[in-house]
Structure formats: structure tokens, C-alpha cells
Scaffold this motif. Structure first.
Motif, PDB file in Angstrom:
ATOM      1  N   VAL A   1      -8.361 -11.507 -38.016  1.00  0.00           N
ATOM      2  CA  VAL A   1      -7.234 -11.028 -37.516  1.00  0.00           C
ATOM      3  C   VAL A   1      -7.476  -9.733 -37.284  1.00  0.00           C
ATOM      4  O   VAL A   1      -6.756  -8.680 -36.629  1.00  0.00           O
ATOM      5  CB  VAL A   1      -6.485 -11.283 -38.292  1.00  0.00           C
ATOM      6  N   PRO A   2      -7.983  -8.997 -38.553  1.00  0.00           N
ATOM      7  CA  PRO A   2      -7.669  -7.479 -38.671  1.00  0.00           C
ATOM      8  C   PRO A   2      -8.602  -6.920 -37.279  1.00  0.00           C
ATOM      9  O   PRO A   2      -8.648  -5.975 -36.561  1.00  0.00           O
ATOM     10  CB  PRO A   2      -8.239  -7.004 -39.756  1.00  0.00           C
ATOM     11  N   ALA A   3     -10.087  -6.870 -37.555  1.00  0.00           N
ATOM     12  CA  ALA A   3     -10.763  -6.904 -36.322  1.00  0.00           C
ATOM     13  C   ALA A   3     -10.017  -6.965 -34.625  1.00  0.00           C
ATOM     14  O   ALA A   3     -10.406  -5.962 -33.758  1.00  0.00           O
ATOM     15  CB  ALA A   3     -12.125  -7.564 -36.498  1.00  0.00           C
ATOM     16  N   ALA A   4      -9.127  -8.481 -34.688  1.00  0.00           N
ATOM     17  CA  ALA A   4      -9.230  -8.531 -33.693  1.00  0.00           C
ATOM     18  C   ALA A   4      -7.641  -7.587 -33.498  1.00  0.00           C
ATOM     19  O   ALA A   4      -7.582  -7.413 -32.101  1.00  0.00           O
ATOM     20  CB  ALA A   4      -8.487 -10.221 -33.746  1.00  0.00           C
ATOM     21  N   LEU A   5      -7.346  -7.559 -34.344  1.00  0.00           N
ATOM     22  CA  LEU A   5      -5.923  -6.530 -34.005  1.00  0.00           C
ATOM     23  C   LEU A   5      -6.479  -4.887 -33.373  1.00  0.00           C
ATOM     24  O   LEU A   5      -5.623  -4.144 -32.251  1.00  0.00           O
ATOM     25  CB  LEU A   5      -5.268  -6.193 -35.395  1.00  0.00           C
ATOM     26  N   ALA A   6      -7.593  -4.542 -33.969  1.00  0.00           N
ATOM     27  CA  ALA A   6      -8.239  -3.476 -33.539  1.00  0.00           C
ATOM     28  C   ALA A   6      -8.639  -3.528 -31.698  1.00  0.00           C
ATOM     29  O   ALA A   6      -8.925  -2.589 -31.372  1.00  0.00           O
ATOM     30  CB  ALA A   6      -9.343  -3.112 -34.596  1.00  0.00           C
ATOM     31  N   LEU A   7      -9.436  -4.523 -32.211  1.00  0.00           N
ATOM     32  CA  LEU A   7     -10.020  -4.834 -29.840  1.00  0.00           C
ATOM     33  C   LEU A   7      -8.043  -4.782 -29.506  1.00  0.00           C
ATOM     34  O   LEU A   7      -8.447  -4.586 -27.822  1.00  0.00           O
ATOM     35  CB  LEU A   7     -10.442  -5.514 -29.647  1.00  0.00           C
ATOM     36  N   LEU A   8      -7.047  -5.384 -29.375  1.00  0.00           N
ATOM     37  CA  LEU A   8      -6.085  -6.284 -29.126  1.00  0.00           C
ATOM     38  C   LEU A   8      -5.173  -4.543 -28.173  1.00  0.00           C
ATOM     39  O   LEU A   8      -4.774  -5.248 -26.997  1.00  0.00           O
ATOM     40  CB  LEU A   8      -5.281  -7.100 -29.336  1.00  0.00           C
TER      41      LEU A   8
ATOM     42  N   PRO B   1      -5.236  -1.498 -27.907  1.00  0.00           N
ATOM     43  CA  PRO B   1      -6.026  -0.669 -26.621  1.00  0.00           C
ATOM     44  C   PRO B   1      -5.506  -1.785 -25.560  1.00  0.00           C
ATOM     45  O   PRO B   1      -5.026  -0.451 -24.699  1.00  0.00           O
ATOM     46  CB  PRO B   1      -6.804  -0.539 -26.599  1.00  0.00           C
ATOM     47  N   ILE B   2      -5.916  -2.666 -25.442  1.00  0.00           N
ATOM     48  CA  ILE B   2      -6.009  -4.132 -23.809  1.00  0.00           C
ATOM     49  C   ILE B   2      -4.738  -3.891 -23.819  1.00  0.00           C
ATOM     50  O   ILE B   2      -3.770  -3.600 -22.478  1.00  0.00           O
ATOM     51  CB  ILE B   2      -6.218  -5.017 -24.755  1.00  0.00           C
TER      52      ILE B   2
ATOM     53  N   TRP C   1      -1.574  -9.305 -20.346  1.00  0.00           N
ATOM     54  CA  TRP C   1      -2.445  -9.231 -21.495  1.00  0.00           C
ATOM     55  C   TRP C   1      -1.671 -10.668 -23.130  1.00  0.00           C
ATOM     56  O   TRP C   1      -2.138 -11.187 -23.203  1.00  0.00           O
ATOM     57  CB  TRP C   1      -3.858  -8.643 -21.927  1.00  0.00           C
ATOM     58  N   ARG C   2      -0.590  -9.344 -23.154  1.00  0.00           N
ATOM     59  CA  ARG C   2       0.407  -9.793 -24.884  1.00  0.00           C
ATOM     60  C   ARG C   2       1.095 -11.280 -23.795  1.00  0.00           C
ATOM     61  O   ARG C   2       0.886 -11.756 -24.816  1.00  0.00           O
ATOM     62  CB  ARG C   2       1.158  -8.526 -24.396  1.00  0.00           C
TER      63      ARG C   2
ATOM     64  N   GLN D   1       1.694 -11.149 -35.606  1.00  0.00           N
ATOM     65  CA  GLN D   1       1.600  -9.723 -35.946  1.00  0.00           C
ATOM     66  C   GLN D   1       0.522  -9.330 -35.060  1.00  0.00           C
ATOM     67  O   GLN D   1       0.925  -8.420 -33.488  1.00  0.00           O
ATOM     68  CB  GLN D   1       0.580  -9.928 -37.338  1.00  0.00           C
ATOM     69  N   ILE D   2       0.060 -10.129 -34.204  1.00  0.00           N
ATOM     70  CA  ILE D   2      -0.664 -10.065 -32.795  1.00  0.00           C
ATOM     71  C   ILE D   2       0.850  -9.815 -31.851  1.00  0.00           C
ATOM     72  O   ILE D   2      -0.273  -8.354 -31.279  1.00  0.00           O
ATOM     73  CB  ILE D   2      -1.137 -11.352 -32.125  1.00  0.00           C
ATOM     74  N   MET D   3       1.646 -10.857 -31.451  1.00  0.00           N
ATOM     75  CA  MET D   3       2.464 -10.771 -30.409  1.00  0.00           C
ATOM     76  C   MET D   3       3.285  -8.863 -30.712  1.00  0.00           C
ATOM     77  O   MET D   3       3.821  -8.238 -30.003  1.00  0.00           O
ATOM     78  CB  MET D   3       3.055 -11.368 -30.648  1.00  0.00           C
ATOM     79  N   SER D   4       3.400  -8.508 -31.802  1.00  0.00           N
ATOM     80  CA  SER D   4       4.086  -7.110 -32.058  1.00  0.00           C
ATOM     81  C   SER D   4       3.070  -5.869 -32.264  1.00  0.00           C
ATOM     82  O   SER D   4       4.018  -4.566 -32.831  1.00  0.00           O
ATOM     83  CB  SER D   4       5.408  -7.501 -33.419  1.00  0.00           C
ATOM     84  N   LEU D   5       1.990  -5.574 -31.542  1.00  0.00           N
ATOM     85  CA  LEU D   5       1.330  -5.034 -31.699  1.00  0.00           C
ATOM     86  C   LEU D   5       1.750  -3.821 -31.012  1.00  0.00           C
ATOM     87  O   LEU D   5       2.296  -3.910 -30.054  1.00  0.00           O
ATOM     88  CB  LEU D   5      -0.012  -5.019 -31.141  1.00  0.00           C
TER      89      LEU D   5
END
Length: 328
Positions: free
Chosen positions: A284-291, A293-294, A301-302, A323-327
């Protein structure tokens, strides 16, 4: 328009009663190549012209049957009729002979046919506009008319033979590039197309038409066609990644999405599905880093991400989803 009508009137008187031009058969003066890959059996036809949307007129193909290029004063029917003749069991030469025998305007036609066995047949009518000609080689033919000079076909053949280690699509594009470098169409350039079909038919056209790309109007059609081919290659990795997801092969999906992303690092879709695959692999941390800026660049995309758990494409925990949705 008046100039074109005057030109057509002159042609009509010059060729007497032969029907040279109709609204459905464009004046696609051009250079093209038909070719078969000796290793895979796949077949290709590629073309560039100073005419709008040349790919809708010149290039025809069917898996397990063959490919056709019909140009100069184009007879579009030569495409489907030529393929039908090949499908009936005729060789490339017999199919071409039959097409020309029934065509009163054969002298202004330029046609190349390649069958699934690699036989080639080419015709350059004696009244095609100079410079016009063709060159045949092992399971390929290059043909050109209304060129700036007479070196184009030889340059195409040489380039195709010299790039034998390339995939078929890239190899035929090398031939087109060589034609342009040798002078190309005397009028300039406007459109281009690339079609690749399987050597053997399988489940249907949706699986057997491997590449079908067209540039209908561009200042540099061959450059744009090559860009599209590279994008096509990247999306081949994307498709392979999607297939890996279907098979629950998350590591395989990550590899394929990464490969696509490296080819087109600015493409948000490629980055996005790479990120989703990482999240599904508990990274998930690696996914968050990519998501991050997207989401910043394109908020939709969110929204899409919130819909993925329902269909099983995002398998993170509720806390991780939050966590992903609150980026930000």
C-alpha cells in the motif's frame, strides 16, 4: 476544386472510356509494402500517401488469407475481392490476374497481393504516374507511384531486408521511412496506415487483427504512426497485466504494468493500474506514492478507486481503502 475537376477531365479524355475515378475510389498515389514474417507467418500491409485517410482505401487483410495494397487510381474493390479470391484457393498471382482481366482501367492501377503462403504478385500499370515501379523480394513486395524519383522502391526493399531482426510491424515501418528518406511522394505526405494480421486464422477477427493503426491527417504521418505503434506495444503490456489480474497473478500484473509505464511514463492509466496492483499485493505505501500525483492531476481516478472493491478489483482492507481515498 476547379483544378481537380479539370485534372480529372483531362484524365477522362486521355483514358477514353475506361472508368478511372469515382467518388468511392480515391486518387491514392502512394508508396506501400506487403510482407509476411517468415518466422510467425503474420502478414502486414503498410502505406503512406499525400491523400486523406489512405488506410481506408489502400490496405486490406485477413488472417490466414493474405493482404492487399490497391493504389494509384485506386480500385477499392480489389481489396475485398482479392481476399475472396485468395480464400477460394487461388494464389496471389492468379487472384491478381483475375482482378486485372476484368478491369478496363488496369493501366492506371497499382496492386500488390500477398497470400498466406508468402507468394507475392504485383502490378504497376503502364500509365501510372512517374516515378512508378515495384520491387519484389522473399515474401514481400514494395510499390510506389508519383514519387519524386525512381529510387524509392529499391530503398524500401533494401531497408526491409536489412531489418530482418525487427518484429514485422517495425520492419515494414523501416521500409516506409526509407521511402520517405529517398524522396517519397512528390506532393509531400498526409496520412499513413499499418495493418498486421495473423498467418493462421483463430477465433475471429477480434483476435486475428493484431495491429490496425491509421493516421488520417498529419504533418508527419510516419512519425505519428510510429508513436501509435509504440503506444500499441505499451498497451499490449497493459492487456497482459489485465489478464494476469483475471488469473489472480498479482506479481505478473505488476511486471506488465511496470513495463507499460516505463514506455509511456506520463500516461496516467498505466500508472494507475500499476498502483492498484501494488495495493492488491499488500504494498500500500508504494501504491499511495503512485496514486497521490494521479489524484492531484485528475480527481476522477479517486472516484473510480472507490468503485473497485465492489467488483473485486481492489482487495485492500477498509482501513487501507480509507487511507487511499483520503490522499491529498
Amino acid at each position: 476544386m476547379k483544378t481537380l475537376l479539370f485534372f480529372l477531365a483531362l484524365l477522362s479524355s486521355h483514358f477514353a472510356t475506361a472508368q478511372v475515378y469515382s467518388v468511392t475510389d480515391p486518387l491514392a498515389h502512394t508508396f506501400s509494402i506487403v510482407a509476411r514474417d517468415l518466422k510467425t507467418g503474420d502478414m502486414a500491409v503498410a502505406v503512406q500517401s499525400h491523400w486523406f485517410s489512405v488506410g481506408t482505401s489502400v490496405s486490406w487483410g485477413e488472417a490466414g488469407v493474405g493482404v492487399v495494397a490497391t493504389q494509384s487510381f485506386t480500385n477499392k474493390s480489389f481489396g475485398p475481392r482479392g481476399l475472396a479470391l485468395l480464400k477460394s484457393g487461388k494464389t496471389a498471382q492468379k487472384a491478381l490476374d483475375e482482378l486485372l482481366a476484368a478491369d478496363e482501367s488496369r493501366d492506371v492501377r497499382q496492386v500488390a497481393i500477398l497470400d498466406a503462403k508468402g507468394n507475392v504478385a504485383t502490378h504497376t500499370g503502364k500509365k501510372c504516374i512517374d516515378e512508378a515501379g515495384h520491387v519484389q523480394g522473399t515474401q514481400f513486395s514494395v510499390q510506389a507511384n508519383m514519387m519524386l524519383n525512381n529510387t524509392v522502391p529499391a530503398a524500401m526493399a533494401k531497408a526491409y531486408e536489412q531489418h530482418a531482426t525487427l518484429p514485422l510491424a517495425e520492419r515494414v515501418l523501416a521500409a516506409l521511412d526509407a521511402a520517405q528518406a529517398a524522396g517519397g511522394d512528390i506532393r509531400g505526405r498526409q496520412s499513413a496506415a499499418l495493418l498486421v494480421v495473423r498467418g493462421t486464422a483463430t477465433e475471429g477477427p477480434w483476435a486475428d487483427r493484431l495491429i490496425d493503426l491509421r493516421v488520417d491527417d498529419a504533418a508527419e504521418p510516419l512519425q505519428e504512426l510510429r508513436r501509435l505503434l509504440n503506444l500499441h506495444r505499451a498497451y499490449e503490456h497493459m492487456n497482459a497485466g489485465d489478464l494476469a489480474v483475471e488469473k489472480n497473478d498479482v506479481p505478473g500484473a505488476i511486471r506488465e504494468y511496470e513495463a507499460a509505464e516505463k514506455m509511456f511514463p506520463q500516461n496516467l492509466e498505466m500508472k494507475y493500474w500499476h498502483a492498484i496492483s501494488l495495493a492488491n499485493k499488500q504494498q500500500v505505501p508504494a501504491a499511495l506514492a503512485l496514486l497521490r500525483p494521479i489524484f492531484q492531476q485528475e480527481p476522477n481516478w479517486r472516484i473510480l478507486t472507490g468503485r473497485l472493491p465492489k467488483v473485486g478489483l481492489l482487495t485492500v482492507s477498509p482501513a487501507e481503502l480509507a487511507q487511499i481515498m483520503s490522499l491529498k
